[in-house]
Every structure is written in C-alpha cells, then in structure tokens.
Design a protein around this motif. Structure first.
Motif, mmCIF file in Angstrom:
data_model
loop_
_atom_site.group_PDB
_atom_site.id
_atom_site.type_symbol
_atom_site.label_atom_id
_atom_site.label_comp_id
_atom_site.label_asym_id
_atom_site.label_seq_id
_atom_site.Cartn_x
_atom_site.Cartn_y
_atom_site.Cartn_z
ATOM 1 N N ARG A 390 0.838 -1.198 0.000
ATOM 2 C CA ARG A 390 0.000 0.000 0.000
ATOM 3 C C ARG A 390 0.870 1.244 0.000
ATOM 4 O O ARG A 390 1.747 1.403 0.838
ATOM 5 C CB ARG A 390 -0.920 0.001 1.220
ATOM 6 C CG ARG A 390 -1.778 1.270 1.309
ATOM 7 C CD ARG A 390 -2.670 1.269 2.522
ATOM 8 N NE ARG A 390 -3.746 0.298 2.364
ATOM 9 C CZ ARG A 390 -4.414 -0.232 3.383
ATOM 10 N NH1 ARG A 390 -4.085 0.086 4.617
ATOM 11 N NH2 ARG A 390 -5.374 -1.088 3.176
ATOM 12 N N ARG A 396 5.795 9.663 -1.369
ATOM 13 C CA ARG A 396 6.374 10.141 -2.626
ATOM 14 C C ARG A 396 7.620 9.335 -2.973
ATOM 15 O O ARG A 396 8.436 9.030 -2.121
ATOM 16 C CB ARG A 396 6.756 11.624 -2.521
ATOM 17 C CG ARG A 396 5.587 12.590 -2.625
ATOM 18 C CD ARG A 396 6.078 14.001 -2.919
ATOM 19 N NE ARG A 396 6.687 14.078 -4.247
ATOM 20 C CZ ARG A 396 5.983 14.210 -5.364
ATOM 21 N NH1 ARG A 396 4.677 14.284 -5.325
ATOM 22 N NH2 ARG A 396 6.591 14.266 -6.529
ATOM 23 N N ILE A 421 -2.583 -4.704 -4.367
ATOM 24 C CA ILE A 421 -1.727 -3.554 -4.655
ATOM 25 C C ILE A 421 -2.594 -2.309 -4.588
ATOM 26 O O ILE A 421 -3.568 -2.207 -5.326
ATOM 27 C CB ILE A 421 -1.084 -3.687 -6.052
ATOM 28 C CG1 ILE A 421 -0.269 -4.983 -6.133
ATOM 29 C CG2 ILE A 421 -0.225 -2.475 -6.371
ATOM 30 C CD1 ILE A 421 0.005 -5.439 -7.550
ATOM 31 N N GLU A 422 -2.266 -1.417 -3.697
ATOM 32 C CA GLU A 422 -3.061 -0.206 -3.556
ATOM 33 C C GLU A 422 -2.122 0.993 -3.602
ATOM 34 O O GLU A 422 -1.210 1.090 -2.795
ATOM 35 C CB GLU A 422 -3.810 -0.208 -2.215
ATOM 36 C CG GLU A 422 -4.665 -1.453 -2.024
ATOM 37 C CD GLU A 422 -5.334 -1.525 -0.657
ATOM 38 O OE1 GLU A 422 -6.045 -2.500 -0.418
ATOM 39 O OE2 GLU A 422 -5.139 -0.613 0.165
ATOM 40 N N SER A 423 -2.351 1.881 -4.548
ATOM 41 C CA SER A 423 -1.464 3.028 -4.630
ATOM 42 C C SER A 423 -2.240 4.324 -4.659
ATOM 43 O O SER A 423 -3.183 4.471 -5.431
ATOM 44 C CB SER A 423 -0.562 2.939 -5.863
ATOM 45 O OG SER A 423 0.258 4.094 -5.905
ATOM 46 N N ARG A 424 -1.846 5.223 -3.799
ATOM 47 C CA ARG A 424 -2.475 6.547 -3.764
ATOM 48 C C ARG A 424 -1.458 7.651 -3.986
ATOM 49 O O ARG A 424 -1.681 8.779 -3.597
ATOM 50 C CB ARG A 424 -3.140 6.768 -2.412
ATOM 51 C CG ARG A 424 -4.292 5.839 -2.222
ATOM 52 C CD ARG A 424 -4.852 5.912 -0.859
ATOM 53 N NE ARG A 424 -5.796 4.821 -0.723
ATOM 54 C CZ ARG A 424 -6.781 4.796 0.153
ATOM 55 N NH1 ARG A 424 -6.932 5.808 0.965
ATOM 56 N NH2 ARG A 424 -7.585 3.774 0.224
ATOM 57 N N MET A 426 1.071 9.067 -7.085
ATOM 58 C CA MET A 426 1.456 8.838 -8.473
ATOM 59 C C MET A 426 2.951 8.628 -8.639
ATOM 60 O O MET A 426 3.379 7.975 -9.575
ATOM 61 C CB MET A 426 0.987 9.988 -9.356
ATOM 62 C CG MET A 426 1.595 11.327 -9.015
ATOM 63 S SD MET A 426 1.037 12.618 -10.133
ATOM 64 C CE MET A 426 2.287 12.536 -11.388
ATOM 65 N N THR A 427 3.746 9.148 -7.715
ATOM 66 C CA THR A 427 5.187 9.007 -7.893
ATOM 67 C C THR A 427 5.700 7.691 -7.314
ATOM 68 O O THR A 427 6.861 7.345 -7.470
ATOM 69 C CB THR A 427 5.934 10.165 -7.204
ATOM 70 O OG1 THR A 427 5.560 10.163 -5.825
ATOM 71 C CG2 THR A 427 5.573 11.491 -7.828
ATOM 72 N N ALA A 428 4.824 6.990 -6.626
ATOM 73 C CA ALA A 428 5.232 5.689 -6.087
ATOM 74 C C ALA A 428 5.205 4.662 -7.216
ATOM 75 O O ALA A 428 4.383 4.740 -8.115
ATOM 76 C CB ALA A 428 4.286 5.273 -4.981
ATOM 77 N N ARG A 429 6.111 3.733 -7.131
ATOM 78 C CA ARG A 429 6.185 2.741 -8.194
ATOM 79 C C ARG A 429 6.086 1.342 -7.587
ATOM 80 O O ARG A 429 6.808 1.024 -6.640
ATOM 81 C CB ARG A 429 7.512 2.904 -8.941
ATOM 82 C CG ARG A 429 7.648 2.059 -10.177
ATOM 83 C CD ARG A 429 8.905 2.459 -10.926
ATOM 84 N NE ARG A 429 8.743 3.793 -11.530
ATOM 85 C CZ ARG A 429 8.516 3.985 -12.827
ATOM 86 N NH1 ARG A 429 8.426 2.971 -13.646
ATOM 87 N NH2 ARG A 429 8.386 5.208 -13.303
ATOM 88 N N VAL A 430 5.189 0.563 -8.121
ATOM 89 C CA VAL A 430 5.003 -0.794 -7.612
ATOM 90 C C VAL A 430 5.186 -1.772 -8.763
ATOM 91 O O VAL A 430 4.620 -1.580 -9.838
ATOM 92 C CB VAL A 430 3.582 -0.987 -7.034
ATOM 93 C CG1 VAL A 430 3.445 -2.373 -6.419
ATOM 94 C CG2 VAL A 430 3.259 0.083 -6.018
ATOM 95 N N GLU A 431 5.966 -2.771 -8.530
ATOM 96 C CA GLU A 431 6.121 -3.811 -9.543
ATOM 97 C C GLU A 431 5.858 -5.151 -8.885
ATOM 98 O O GLU A 431 6.372 -5.443 -7.808
ATOM 99 C CB GLU A 431 7.546 -3.826 -10.093
ATOM 100 C CG GLU A 431 7.858 -2.690 -11.016
ATOM 101 C CD GLU A 431 9.350 -2.645 -11.304
ATOM 102 O OE1 GLU A 431 9.801 -3.410 -12.158
ATOM 103 O OE2 GLU A 431 10.034 -1.869 -10.626
#
Lengths: 494, 398
Positions: A390, A396, A421-424, A426-431
């Motif tokens: 998350r 950031r 996968i939870e993203s709030r 935009m600059t975070a990167r999840v792979e």
C-alpha cells in the motif's frame, strides 16, 4: 513424467517416516487448569509476578478478544478450535535460580542436546567463556515451553548495553520501556489471535539495543512446544534505537502430537533513525501425520515499524512445518527513506496448509520495500501467498518490488497467489510479478545428463529456486534451512 | 470511505430498491447489497447505488435513440441492434442474415456475484441469438442506450455460436442522465467457434454500470474480448469465463481511462477447467484527477487442467496526486504441469522518457500525451479487428 513421479514417491516416503524431532521430554510441569477466562488471565499475571498495569493491559486484551471473531478470509480449513480445551500456562518446576550446570535439570540439558542447538550451550550454561579469537557466538534465550529457563550471554550483552531477556523479566525490570512499546505496533485488539496472545502470553523475548550500538552477536531464541495441550503464546518485543542494529534468529522444532496445538505468537519490532533489524525464522513445527492430523496450528502476528528515517526491517522466513500457517510478517514504513524487506520460503507437504505473505505499508516518502516469496507445494497441501503493498498519499517516490514464485510437486496440491496492490501516490512505483510452474523437465534433464542423480538434481533445483531467500539467512540458519528443505521434500528420494 | 453496512443505512430509497429486487431474489433478500466488507466489492463501493430509488424506465423513441448513439463512434457497416432504456428499438434494429433469434433460457444464477443476482432479480428483455454451424455472421453492433433519471435496466442477452461459427460483436454503452445499467451476457461458444467481443463503455458521468459477462468456451473455440471502460460514476465490467474443453483460448483485455471522481473496475475470473487451454489478459488503467481504478483478475486452474498456459498483465499509470489504483491479480492453481504468471506495475510517467522528449523540443503537455497514448495504444493493439480498434482509439481521445 518420471521426475515428478519419483519426487512424489520421495515425498510420500518422507510422509511415512516419523518426524525426526518428535521426541517429548518428561519434566515436572506446573500446569494451569484447562480453560480461558479472566481468572486464567489473572493467574498467568500473578504467576509471572507482574505489576498491576500489566494485568490491566491483559484484561483489556481479553475483553476485546471476547468480542472478536476468528478470521475466516484465509484459504485454510480446520475444525473449529475449542479455546476452552487447552491449558494456558505450563511452567517447568525448577529450583529457584540454578547457580551452576549441576543445578539445571539434567532432563532439560538432554533436551537441548536433542534439539541440536549448534553452539556451545551446554558449556555456556556452565559459564565457559569463548576462547580468544573465536568467532562471536550466538546468544540463546531458550524458551522451554512457556518459561525462559536459561539465558546465556547476558553479561557480554550487558557490557554493550544491550538488553536481551525473557519478556516477563523485562516487564518487571524495564517497565518503562515495555509500557511504552508493548502493543504500540500490534495493538491489543489488532486481530483475533493478537488479542488472544496479548491476554495470555506467557513468555518470549525482549531486546533493547541502545543508541549507536551494533549488537555484538546474533540473538537467538529456540523454543519448542513441550507439554501436552499447552498453547504456546510467545510475545517478542525488539526495540532498536538510533544508529543501532541487531540480527535476531528464531527457530523451533516441536514434538510429535496427536492433538492439534494452538500457537499464537506476536512479534513487534521498532526501528528508530538509521536503525536496522534483521529477523530470521526457521519454522518447523510438527506438521501432522500424513493424514494431516495432529499438527500445530500456527497463527502469528509479526509486524515491524520503521519509525525513524533511513531505518530498515528485514524479515526472512523458512516455513516448513505446522499443519496450518497463518502468518504475515509486515513492515510499516513510517520513517522517510526507510526500507522493508520480506524474504520467504514456504514448503508444504501432505495435508499442510499455509496462508502466508506480508504487508508493506508505505507511509513516508522515498521508502522502499522488496518482497521475494517462494512457495513449494507437494502432496495434498495448499499454499497461498497473500500480500499487500500500500502506497499512502505521502509516500512520494516510494518503491516496491514483489516477486512470488510457486513450484508444484505432484498433481494433488495447490498453489495460490493473492497480492493486493493499492497506490495513492502517483510518484510511487510498484512492480509485482508471479509465476507458477513445476520443476522443469529441461532443467532436470540438464542435471541428469551431467551425471547428477535424480534426487540431487531435484535438490539442486529446489535449492536454486529458493536461493534468493536462503542467501538472506544468517549462516547458521542457512545450513539448517537447506537441511530442512531436503527433509521436507527430497530427503528420501531414490 | 468506510465500509458502511447496508443494515446501517435505513433510507427509504435503499429499502425500496432492495425490496423491489429482493421480492424476486432470495439471495438478494438474504444478503442485500454488498458492502466493502464483501471481498469482491472491497474496492468498489456500491453506496451511491443504494441512495437512489431506481425505477423502471419508459422506452426510448427512435429519434432519441439515434441522437444518443451518435455520441460515440460505432461501425458504419454491419448490423445494428438497439436497446433504449431496456427495450428493443425495433425500427432501428436488425440482425445479420443467418443469425437466429431464440428464446431466453435458464442460466447459471452465479449467486456469488452481485451483478448477476441483481440482474436475476430484475432482468427482463434482451437479445437471444444463435449463429448456426460454420456461419460467419460478420459484425453486429449492440447498442445499450439510456436516457432519464433514476432509471435502471437489467438486460439479459444470450449469444450462442454453434460449431465453427463466428461473430464480431461491438458492444456500445452510452447514455444521458442518472441511470443504472446492469446487463448480463451469457455466451456459449461451441467447438471451434470464435467470438470477438469489443466493448465501449461510455456511460454518462452520473450513471452506474454493472455488467456481467458469463462465457463458456468449448474446445478450439476462442473468446477474444476487449473492453474500453471509460464512463460512469461507478462502472464494473465483470467477466466470468470457463475454458471447458481442450485448446480453448480466451482473451480478456481492456483499457480503463478514469478521470474526475469516477471509479472504473474490471473484474475477471478465468477458469481453466480443461487441459491444454490458453488464456491471455492485458489490462491497462490510466487515472487522473481523484479517480479510482480497480482491477481484480483471477486465474483458476482446476486439477484436470494440465498444460494450462495462463498469462496476465495489468499496469496502471497515475497522472494525478489524488488518483488511486487498487489491483488484485490472483492465481489459484491446482494442477502441477502449468505455466501461469502474472505481472503488475503501478507508477507515474517515466521522468526519463519525459526528459527525452522534452530535450527534443516537445512541449511538456504534448510529451505527456505522447507517453499516455503510447501506454494505451500498446493494449489497444490487442484488438484484432482493425476498424474496431480505430473506433476505440477515437473513443479514447475524443
């Protein structure tokens, strides 16, 4: 598919062989009557000679627990657990304060010997210091059932300013620290099993590493369930101050049992600025017989918080035992630039079920997390990776990389992957990537054509499959882990 | 937003809606409308739906239907079949030659899927067709249009392709006002049949869209689907597909473009129930403003489904600080001789790529557009029919 057939045979053979460490020690026990109510909680607190605030804390947890429901979202099936049909306190009867080895119950020493703790415990218990130039040994806080019977190396650690003691001692001797941090990462009502643990935990370890101290040795707790029908409720609290670091090892074996045994541990880790905690586990609780009867139920809440900037928490686990594993070592990345890691190998066989994974909660900017989870399923077992990544709005430039690989051996098992996968930000990167496959015929053929036997080839491939995780383990554990993998899967191939 | 329980909301509106549906559905009567505590709806709150007393709608006349349809790009060729506010607009509808209209039939109630339960309770009308053996029925555009306030429709379509038959279905969804569109498709593809299902969901910004597509794919048959999920306040495109015999092939691809305060959701279950089948899935989501995107994709491989080859990729691009993506790619595998993988990425536009373009004199806004377009076009390439791909591209950037 000869390879698969052979591996399956191997696995079946293994299932029939008895549990290698399934011995039971006959020691006098002080056991509380079966059942769980406020009186049980009071009794535990009283036996532990705890201050009043601790009793209150436990009762608060117990009352929350009464209102909670056992979680049912995991991919696990088991008969309902009767929480009233267990002893919640078992203490080996011992003379107060053994002064020398002679005073330690010889039965206990023999148990240590059988446990095969690979160090100089026997001598160390007698107070023998390591010779000059010898590699710094591991400190062992051996939990024999519910009470820490002996703690070694306390003195060396004390000189460094490190506190490493049974948590019940810490409650009495370092009440301020315990009061401040206990339940700060896993609150008493966090979840059903954590609440249960908070109410009735009987022992566990307490570690405090002061500012700027690099813990001079690896800390280790070997614990095992020993008395029939006593649930094991361990509570571990590790606090590492600014610029300090510690590596903590946890490993366990358990005697063979006919009845399911409940194990609900809670581990809390706290890392301040620039601190680093490495927590390694080799879990080999009794998995049950080949019908899946009698294994340990392992419901564990492990969570660490990176409070400080640039702090780091790393979980490494090798899970081969238990009938049921419910365990999600997690990291809350609250400090800017903090790092969370999770490396896991989970092996299930026969009728074992494992639902395990991690949570990486990114709260702060520039936090990073890595998840490497390897799952090997054989026999009739089911293994699930369940994870959450998350990215909160303030995370950031946070990064996560997740890799989950499953290996299936035999056509009666299951392997499942459930990542959230939870993203709030935009600059975070999840792979995230996940694969499921069986042992490749090509790889087997390659090994076989170079003269390796079938079992060596399978062993090599399985070890290779887990390499990224095994290399994260401290050396002592890496050896034990490889051995466990072999025993769990290919020990009797051919 | 918290997971408020239905029981906690006692508005007359909710009661009326639930009662209307529940009177005809024991499942719905028992469970009500799922809250966010229900795993399948964890990321997609249905609260807004429960706040409105949905009524049955009056049919649309041909002129209004035509006006609505012209809001989106649809194929000029092929046949057109239109439902306006849940009723067939007969004067504008026709079917390709050789395509037979059939009676509706009983379907799997899919009781664990709310969209299907709701449709089961309130469903009426819809298009039931059969494409006979070895017939290539060409292109059919099915338009689902809505206009009005607080109206709901629950169409039931059934599409059967006999052995070796083929059809391309352009599934257009557009409307005006505040409405709930809750269509259900039951698609059966016999041995060797092929359906290309291209959907453009472009509902009004206050609309809710809960589609459920239930597909059975027999041996050597192919269900090739692509969805552009781009409208509605809350919109879920849900696919449940079973690969029922060897060498079945399924594509569940899609693009979601979510802006404003909207929420778009693509949920799928790809069930490998037979050996030697392939499934492919690529879903890309672009989010701006305070939009929310949801992807829940599950691949289930039965014990008998040896030699399964399953691949799933989902990627999300966040263009704003307040946008949010929730993604849950899931593998549940019981067969050992399989090759299954999934990948997921979430992130913003790549700074280096932006820098590259800017250093070559492309203004920032344009550079961003180029990169977003590239991200989406990559997925749109998966639409096999070139003309339809062009239509979706138009839809994307209009």
């Amino acid at each position: 598919m000869p390879a698969v057939t052979e591996t399956r045979e191997a696995v079946e053979k293994l299932a029939k062989s008895s549990y290698e460490w399934g011995f039971e020690t006959d020691i006098e026990m002080d056991i509380a009557p079966k059942g769980l109510n406020e009186d049980t909680v009071r009794l535990i607190s009283e036996r532990k000679r705890e201050p009043a605030w601790m009793l209150e804390w436990r009762l608060k947890a117990f009352r929350s627990w009464l209102e909670m429901k056992e979680p049912d979202w995991a991919k696990l099936k088991h008969p309902p657990i009767d929480y009233q049909d267990a002893h919640y306190f078992a203490q080996p009867k011992k003379k107060p304060g053994p002064k020398s080895l002679d005073e330690v119950d010889p039965e206990l020493l023999r148990t240590y010997a059988k446990l095969g703790i690979p160090l100089h415990e026997q001598a160390l218990l007698a107070g023998v210091e390591p010779a000059e130039g010898e590699r710094l040994p591991v400190a062992v806080d051996a939990v024999f059932d519910s009470v820490s019977v002996a703690t070694t190396f306390r003195k060396t650690l004390e000189e460094a300013g490190v506190i490493f003691c049974p948590i019940s001692d810490a409650i009495r001797e370092h009440p301020d620290l315990v009061k401040q941090y206990l339940g700060s990462v896993v609150p008493v009502a966090d979840n059903f099993f954590a609440a249960l643990n908070s109410a009735v935990f009987t022992d566990g370890s307490f570690v405090y590493v002061p500012k700027g101290v690099r813990c001079p040795m690896e800390l280790s707790t070997y614990f095992r369930i020993n008395a029939r029908n006593t649930g094991q409720f361990e509570r571990t609290l590790i606090i590492v101050e600014e610029r300090a670091s510690v590596s903590y090892l946890e490993g366990c074996t358990a005697p063979q049992r006919d009845e399911n045994q409940l194990h609900a541990a809670v581990v809390e880790l706290i890392a301040m600025d620039d601190a680093s905690i490495k927590y390694s586990t080799v879990q080999n609780w009794y998995p049950g017989d080949d019908e899946g009867r009698g294994g340990i139920y392992n419901f564990v809440t492990k969570r660490g918080i990176c409070r400080g900037a640039r702090s780091k928490i790393s979980w490494t686990q090798v899970e081969t035992g238990s009938a049921i594993t419910w365990k999600y070592p997690s990291c809350v990345l609250a400090g800017e630039g903090s790092i969370g890691e999770f490396y896991s190998v989970a092996v299930t066989n026969n009728h074992q079920q494992a639902d395990t994974g991690t949570k990486m909660i990114h709260l702060a900017p520039n936090t990073r997390s890595t998840i490497i989870a390897k799952t090997i399923s054989a026999g009739h077992s089911d293994s699930t990776y369940r994870g959450l990544v998350r990215m909160q709005p303030k995370a950031r430039n946070a990064r996560n990389f997740t890799q989950c690989d499953s290996l299936l051996i035999g056509d009666q098992c299951g392997a499942h992957t459930v990542p959230y996968i939870e993203s709030r930000n935009m600059t975070a990167r999840v792979e995230h990537e996940a694969t499921t496959s069986k042992i490749s015929e090509d790889q087997l053929f390659y090994c076989r054509s170079r003269g390796l036997s079938q079992e060596d080839a399978v062993g090599l491939i399985v070890n290779g499959f887990c390499r990224e995780v095994l290399k994260e383990l401290p050396m002592e554990f890496a050896v034990e882990a490889q051995k466990l993998l072999q025993i769990s899967l290919e020990g009797s191939v051919g | 937003m918290s997971g408020q329980s239905v029981a906690g909301q006692t508005s007359a509106a909710l009661d009326a809606f639930v009662e209307r549906a529940a009177a005809r559905s024991t499942v719905l009567a028992g469970t009500g409308i799922p809250t966010r505590r229900v795993e399948a709806w964890r990321y997609t709150p249905l609260r807004s739906i429960t706040e409105i007393v949905w009524k049955e709608a009056a049919p649309l006349d041909a002129a209004s239907a035509k006006n609505l349809l012209d809001k989106i790009a649809y194929p000029a060729n092929g046949h057109l079949f239109i439902f306006g506010n849940g009723r067939e607009v007969t004067s504008l509808s026709s079917l390709p030659e050789n395509v037979l209209r059939t009676d509706a039939e009983a379907v799997d109630p899919l009781e664990d899927r709310f969209s299907a339960v709701l449709n089961g309770a309130l469903g009426r009308d819809g298009l039931s067709i059969r494409v006979p053996k070895n017939v290539d029925a060409g292109l059919l555009t099915l338009a689902t249009l809505h206009q009005g306030s607080a109206i709901s429709t629950h169409l039931r379509h059934r599409i059967v392709l006999e052995e070796g038959a083929s059809l391309t279905l352009f599934d257009a969804n557009v409307g005006e006002g505040e409405y709930l569109s809750n269509p259900r498709f039951d698609i059966i593809l016999a041995e060797g049949a092929r359906l290309r299902h291209v959907k453009h969901q472009s509902e009004a910004e206050n609309a809710a869209h809960l589609a459920i597509i239930n597909v059975e794919v027999q041996g050597n048959a192919e269900y090739d689907s692509f969805t552009l999920n781009g409208g509605g306040a809350v919109a879920r495109h849900e696919v449940v597909t079973t690969l029922a015999a060897p060498h079945a092939l399924v594509h569940v691809n899609g693009v979601q473009v979510v802006n404003g305060t909207r929420l778009n959701d693509l949920t799928s279950m790809i069930h490998h129930a037979a050996p030697d089948c392939n499934s492919r899935q690529t879903v890309k989501t672009v989010l701006s403003d305070t939009a929310q995107g949801v992807f829940q994709g599950k691949i289930l491989v039965d014990r008998v489904a040896q030699k399964t080859d399953g691949y799933q990729m989902n990627q999300a691009l966040l263009l704003s600080e307040k946008a949010q993506i929730n993604s849950k790619p899931e593998l549940e595998i019981y067969a050992d001789d399989v090759k299954c993988s999934h990948g997921a990425t979430v992130g913003a536009l790549d700074d280096e790529q932006l820098f590259y373009l800017r250093s070559r004199g492309v203004p920032e806004a344009e550079a961003r557009d180029i990169l977003v377009t590239a991200f989406l076009t990559d997925a749109l390439e998966l639409v096999a029919d070139e003309a339809l791909r062009e239509l979706l591209l138009k839809g994307l950037f209009s």
